[in-house]
Each structure stands twice: as structure tokens, then as C-alpha cells.
Design a protein around this motif. Structure first.
Motif, PDB file in Angstrom:
ATOM      1  N   SER A  36       8.598  -0.808  19.189  1.00  0.00           N
ATOM      2  CA  SER A  36       8.313   0.228  18.064  1.00  0.00           C
ATOM      3  C   SER A  36       7.677   0.253  16.980  1.00  0.00           C
ATOM      4  N   VAL A  37       6.766   1.678  17.070  1.00  0.00           N
ATOM      5  CA  VAL A  37       5.547   1.737  15.645  1.00  0.00           C
ATOM      6  C   VAL A  37       6.212   2.469  15.146  1.00  0.00           C
ATOM      7  N   LEU A  38       7.036   2.557  13.871  1.00  0.00           N
ATOM      8  CA  LEU A  38       7.324   3.788  13.533  1.00  0.00           C
ATOM      9  C   LEU A  38       6.249   4.867  12.685  1.00  0.00           C
ATOM     10  N   ASP A  39       6.759   5.473  11.896  1.00  0.00           N
ATOM     11  CA  ASP A  39       5.464   6.442  11.101  1.00  0.00           C
ATOM     12  C   ASP A  39       4.443   5.853  10.492  1.00  0.00           C
ATOM     13  N   ASP A  40       3.575   6.256  10.496  1.00  0.00           N
ATOM     14  CA  ASP A  40       1.712   5.391  10.140  1.00  0.00           C
ATOM     15  C   ASP A  40       2.479   5.837   8.266  1.00  0.00           C
ATOM     16  N   HIS A  41       3.332   6.459   7.748  1.00  0.00           N
ATOM     17  CA  HIS A  41       3.373   5.527   6.381  1.00  0.00           C
ATOM     18  C   HIS A  41       4.738   5.017   5.667  1.00  0.00           C
ATOM     19  N   ILE A  42       4.622   4.106   7.196  1.00  0.00           N
ATOM     20  CA  ILE A  42       6.460   3.369   6.802  1.00  0.00           C
ATOM     21  C   ILE A  42       5.358   1.608   6.483  1.00  0.00           C
ATOM     22  N   ILE A  52       9.811  -3.812  15.485  1.00  0.00           N
ATOM     23  CA  ILE A  52       9.978  -2.749  15.550  1.00  0.00           C
ATOM     24  C   ILE A  52       8.839  -2.837  13.434  1.00  0.00           C
ATOM     25  N   TYR A  53       7.772  -2.461  13.752  1.00  0.00           N
ATOM     26  CA  TYR A  53       6.832  -2.492  12.901  1.00  0.00           C
ATOM     27  C   TYR A  53       6.063  -1.473  12.117  1.00  0.00           C
ATOM     28  N   GLY A  54       6.343  -1.170  10.949  1.00  0.00           N
ATOM     29  CA  GLY A  54       5.752  -0.323   9.731  1.00  0.00           C
ATOM     30  C   GLY A  54       4.212  -0.727   9.930  1.00  0.00           C
ATOM     31  N   PRO A  55       3.620   0.741  10.522  1.00  0.00           N
ATOM     32  CA  PRO A  55       1.979  -0.211  10.444  1.00  0.00           C
ATOM     33  C   PRO A  55       1.415  -0.261   9.452  1.00  0.00           C
ATOM     34  N   LEU A  56       2.208   0.426   8.038  1.00  0.00           N
ATOM     35  CA  LEU A  56       1.687   0.882   6.630  1.00  0.00           C
ATOM     36  C   LEU A  56       0.917  -0.763   5.812  1.00  0.00           C
ATOM     37  N   ASP A  57       1.663  -1.880   6.404  1.00  0.00           N
ATOM     38  CA  ASP A  57       2.013  -2.905   6.484  1.00  0.00           C
ATOM     39  C   ASP A  57       0.641  -3.395   5.683  1.00  0.00           C
ATOM     40  N   PRO A  58       0.764  -4.095   4.205  1.00  0.00           N
ATOM     41  CA  PRO A  58      -0.844  -4.815   3.963  1.00  0.00           C
ATOM     42  C   PRO A  58      -0.307  -6.647   4.037  1.00  0.00           C
ATOM     43  N   VAL A  59       0.771  -6.969   4.745  1.00  0.00           N
ATOM     44  CA  VAL A  59       1.013  -8.186   4.365  1.00  0.00           C
ATOM     45  C   VAL A  59       0.459  -9.003   6.078  1.00  0.00           C
ATOM     46  N   PHE A 102       5.297  -1.528  -0.036  1.00  0.00           N
ATOM     47  CA  PHE A 102       6.180  -0.079  -0.275  1.00  0.00           C
ATOM     48  C   PHE A 102       4.920   0.997   0.513  1.00  0.00           C
ATOM     49  N   GLY A 103       5.598   1.698   1.312  1.00  0.00           N
ATOM     50  CA  GLY A 103       4.417   2.926   1.520  1.00  0.00           C
ATOM     51  C   GLY A 103       4.451   3.992   0.174  1.00  0.00           C
ATOM     52  N   PRO A 104       3.458   4.962  -0.437  1.00  0.00           N
ATOM     53  CA  PRO A 104       3.163   5.887  -1.297  1.00  0.00           C
ATOM     54  C   PRO A 104       4.023   6.787  -1.051  1.00  0.00           C
ATOM     55  N   TYR A 105       5.587   7.286   0.089  1.00  0.00           N
ATOM     56  CA  TYR A 105       6.061   8.083  -0.344  1.00  0.00           C
ATOM     57  C   TYR A 105       7.170   7.344   0.530  1.00  0.00           C
ATOM     58  N   THR A 106       7.569   6.240   0.271  1.00  0.00           N
ATOM     59  CA  THR A 106       8.498   5.437   0.413  1.00  0.00           C
ATOM     60  C   THR A 106       8.864   4.595  -0.756  1.00  0.00           C
ATOM     61  N   GLN A 107       8.735   4.325  -1.461  1.00  0.00           N
ATOM     62  CA  GLN A 107       8.962   3.757  -3.208  1.00  0.00           C
ATOM     63  C   GLN A 107      10.397   3.538  -3.023  1.00  0.00           C
ATOM     64  N   PRO A 108      10.483   2.622  -3.651  1.00  0.00           N
ATOM     65  CA  PRO A 108      12.409   2.755  -4.228  1.00  0.00           C
ATOM     66  C   PRO A 108      12.629   3.144  -5.055  1.00  0.00           C
ATOM     67  N   SER A 109      14.293   3.676  -5.682  1.00  0.00           N
ATOM     68  CA  SER A 109      14.065   3.669  -7.082  1.00  0.00           C
ATOM     69  C   SER A 109      13.921   3.120  -7.831  1.00  0.00           C
ATOM     70  N   HIS A 141       5.970  -1.963   4.578  1.00  0.00           N
ATOM     71  CA  HIS A 141       6.259  -3.500   5.076  1.00  0.00           C
ATOM     72  C   HIS A 141       8.033  -3.259   4.873  1.00  0.00           C
ATOM     73  N   TYR A 142       8.573  -3.379   4.213  1.00  0.00           N
ATOM     74  CA  TYR A 142      10.361  -2.578   4.372  1.00  0.00           C
ATOM     75  C   TYR A 142      10.685  -2.021   5.556  1.00  0.00           C
ATOM     76  N   PRO A 143      10.858  -2.012   6.469  1.00  0.00           N
ATOM     77  CA  PRO A 143      11.275  -0.552   7.124  1.00  0.00           C
ATOM     78  C   PRO A 143      12.397  -0.686   7.553  1.00  0.00           C
ATOM     79  N   GLN A 144      13.526  -1.528   6.831  1.00  0.00           N
ATOM     80  CA  GLN A 144      14.801  -0.826   7.454  1.00  0.00           C
ATOM     81  C   GLN A 144      14.765  -0.598   6.205  1.00  0.00           C
ATOM     82  N   LEU A 145      14.178   0.134   4.615  1.00  0.00           N
ATOM     83  CA  LEU A 145      15.037   0.121   3.966  1.00  0.00           C
ATOM     84  C   LEU A 145      14.245   1.467   3.408  1.00  0.00           C
ATOM     85  N   GLU A 146      12.699   1.398   3.847  1.00  0.00           N
ATOM     86  CA  GLU A 146      11.654   3.220   3.280  1.00  0.00           C
ATOM     87  C   GLU A 146      12.283   4.285   5.337  1.00  0.00           C
ATOM     88  N   ASP A 147      12.499   3.777   5.908  1.00  0.00           N
ATOM     89  CA  ASP A 147      13.544   4.959   7.543  1.00  0.00           C
ATOM     90  C   ASP A 147      14.484   4.153   8.048  1.00  0.00           C
TER      91      ASP A 147
END
Length: 348
Positions: A319-325, A292-299, A212-219, A327-333
Motif C-alpha cells: 500500500s503506497v500512501l499519498d505522495d506527501h506522506i 505500508i509505505y510513505g513515499p516521501l521518506d528520505p530515509v 516528516f512531510g512538509p504538510y504533515t508535521q507534528p504539533s 517516514h512516520y505514516p501512522q502519525l502523518e496519515d
């Protein structure tokens, strides 16, 4: 000295025994509501959990959601309501070995079986002769590729695919970078059963946080729900034991084969083995494709993955989402993900 170690050993054995038999955590109200809203159908004597929601009255479109590893259909909870406002029916399932579905041991887990389960579910719902839109993520991308291959080759009982949207999956084995723990568990050995049996919430959450991105961590509550779904029916015990022997010996999924448990992570090896089949299905199809792609994905890292995707599949929209999204774009954004998907659906 020997007596001291003996005492430690005598104390440790029962503590480990108790730990290994700790019951799975109780479902949160949100997760309980998700399960209560679903149903089960039987596929080859296995109980498979699914949700089937009626949505927009003015639409006849159907969307089928295919989740990723190691989570479940609950991955779609943040966009579920938005999808029901556009589609007449929204359908999601937990693959065998995941979520609330059965998690048999021993069992030869495979992408082929998961694709057949999707076919079985749509047959169960009376939808096998209707066109559906596939929306997939991660592990689900590979299941979608197998379904697409069957559709393109007019396989009996195959799903009629109206469109396919992929997201952050290991579509190309050469650009897929599994996490270290996945590699250890996939390759088996002495560490695999030890790690899976001693796994707990702390290690699970730390491992998943890395994708997950540093600004989109799950609770903490969201991580706990993911862990609860994994622990249901001892799901943590079916991830390992990914024996390569069956594939090296050339056994197909339906063959009786040696009595070995091929763990869920074997899908990584299956992707390499069947690359031509599954990438070829994407290259040859006339079905509308979107990513649909989260570009910060390390995988599936940027730009390596995206460059190859556009090179191999130039007919697909992206569709490339924001830079901070990540591996889990549907949960992060969820809003960005949903808007990207609906724009794709409304474009044809």
C-alpha cells in the motif's frame, strides 16, 4: 587576556554542569494517560513497559505493535482506538532503551535482544502459543524480521506469526539512508558523547522534522511528547557509543565481551551484518506479508526502496500512501494507514 578566558571558563563549567543535570520534562496529560494505561514486566532484570488493551468482542485476533527509532509505543496512539475495534487484543511495548522502559548503561543493545523481549512479553501474557499479527515500523521492522527468522526455523519459544505488516523501515541496508546525525552518533568518536549530552528539545525536534512531510508535521505538543519519552530515564545518553569493536571481534549478543556500551544506533550496522538472515526470512516465508509505505521518506527513498522491495519480495502486497506522506505514516496519515492495514488483515 588569560584572566578573561579563565573567568569565562570558571563561569561556563558550572553552567554546563547544571545543564547536564536538568531533570527530564514532565509528562503531558496525554503521555501520562498512555503510561498510566500500561504495565511493566521484567526481562533479565530490566523493566519493560507495555500496553495490552482488550478490544473487539467478536474477534479472536491479536496484533502486536513494534515501534521505530528513536521514539516509542506512543507512535501508535493515533490508530490505537481503530485497532481495538478490529482486534480482540492490541499489544504494544517500549523496547529496552526506549520510552518508559529501562535504559541501562553500559549495555549491548541489539535487535536480537529486542526480539527476545517481544517473546518474553508474549510469554508473560500467556500468548506464546497463540498466533499473532505483527505490525511494525522502522526499527521495529528489523525486530519483526528477526522474529520471522526464528518462527521459520522453529526456534523454541518463538512467536507464532499469523501475518506481518512492515512500514518505512531499513529492510534493505543498500537503500537505507540514515540522517547525518545518526551516522555521526553510530560511528562513535569524540563527537558522540558531546552531542548526546548537549542534546535538547530544539535540536531533537529539528532533526525529527526532516523525516516528516512538509504538510504533515507534528504539533509542538506532539514533538514535546516524543522528546519527553526520549528523555525519560536519560534515554538520550544511550543512543551514542555505538562501538563497532564488538561486531568486528565477532562477539554474539549473549557473550560477555568487552565492557563497552553498544548504543541503540548500532542496529544500522547490525542490519548490514545480518542482511542475509533478515532479508532471507522475508523471502522464504509463507506468512502473509504487506508493506505500508510513505513515499516521501528520505530515509528509505522512493522509487529506489520500493523498486527493490517489489523485486526481492514479489509475493508481498503493498500500500503506497499519498505522495506527501513520509517516514512516520501512522502519525502523518493515521486513517490511510489504518485502512490500508485493515484491508490487508481482512484479505486473508
Amino acid at each position: 587576556m588569560r584572566e578573561w578566558w579563565l573567568q569565562v571558563g570558571l563561569l561556563t563549567v558550572p553552567l554546563i554542569a547544571v545543564y547536564l543535570h536538568i531533570p527530564p520534562p514532565k509528562l503531558s496529560p496525554a503521555l501520562q494517560s498512555w503510561r498510566s494505561s500500561g504495565s511493566y514486566f521484567t526481562f533479565q532484570n530490566r523493566n519493560i513497559f507495555y500496553r495490552d488493551a482488550s478490544g473487539a468482542v467478536g474477534s479472536s485476533d491479536i496484533v502486536v505493535l513494534l515501534h521505530g527509532f528513536p521514539t516509542s509505543s506512543y507512535d501508535w496512539c493515533k490508530i490505537w482506538e481503530g485497532l481495538t475495534q478490529r482486534f480482540n487484543r492490541v499489544i504494544a511495548l517500549d523496547f529496552v532503551g526506549f520510552g518508559f522502559s529501562d535504559k541501562p548503561r553500559p549495555h549491548q543493545y541489539s535487535i536480537f535482544e529486542q526480539a527476545s523481549i517481544v517473546e518474553g512479553l508474549l510469554d508473560h501474557l500467556g500468548l506464546l502459543n497463540q498466533r499473532v499479527n505483527l505490525l511494525s515500523h522502522d526499527y521495529g521492522d528489523t525486530v519483526a524480521q528477526e522474529l520471522l527468522h526464528r518462527y521459520e526455523h522453529n526456534t523454541t519459544g518463538s512467536v507464532l506469526i499469523n501475518s506481518l505488516c512492515l512500514s518505512n523501515g531499513g529492510i534493505f541496508p543498500e537503500t537505507h539512508h540514515p540522517r547525518l546525525i545518526q551516522t555521526i552518533l553510530k560511528d562513535g568518536g569524540l563527537l558522540s558523547p558531546i552531542i548526546t549530552r548537549l542534546s535538547n528539545y530544539f535540536f531533537f525536534a529539528r532533526g525529527l522534522a526532516a523525516v516528516f512531510g512538509p504538510y504533515t508535521q507534528p504539533s509542538d505538543a506532539e514533538y514535546w511528547d516524543m522528546w519527553t519519552a526520549v528523555r525519560t530515564n536519560d534515554g538520550n545518553l544511550v543512543i551514542d557509543r555505538a562501538s563497532q569493536e564488538l561486531w568486528d571481534l565477532g562477539y554474539p549478543v549473549s557473550a560477555p565481551g568487552p565492557l563497552l556500551c553498544v548504543g541503540l544506533l548500532q542496529y544500522i550496522n547490525q542490519r548490514r551484518k545480518h542482511r542475509d538472515r533478515w532479508v532471507g526470512a522475508l523471502q522464504s516465508t509463507s506468512v502473509p506479508l504487506h508493506l505500508i509505505y510513505g513515499p516521501l521518506d528520505p530515509v528509505n527513498p522512493h522509487p529506489e526502496f520500493l523498486q527493490l522491495y517489489k523485486q526481492v519480495l514479489p509475493m508481498s502486497t503493498v500500500s503506497v500512501l499519498d505522495d506527501h506522506i513520509s517516514h512516520y505514516p501512522q502519525l502523518e496519515d493515521p486513517l490511510g494507514f489504518l485502512n490500508s492495514y485493515l484491508n490487508f488483515i481482512n484479505s486473508f
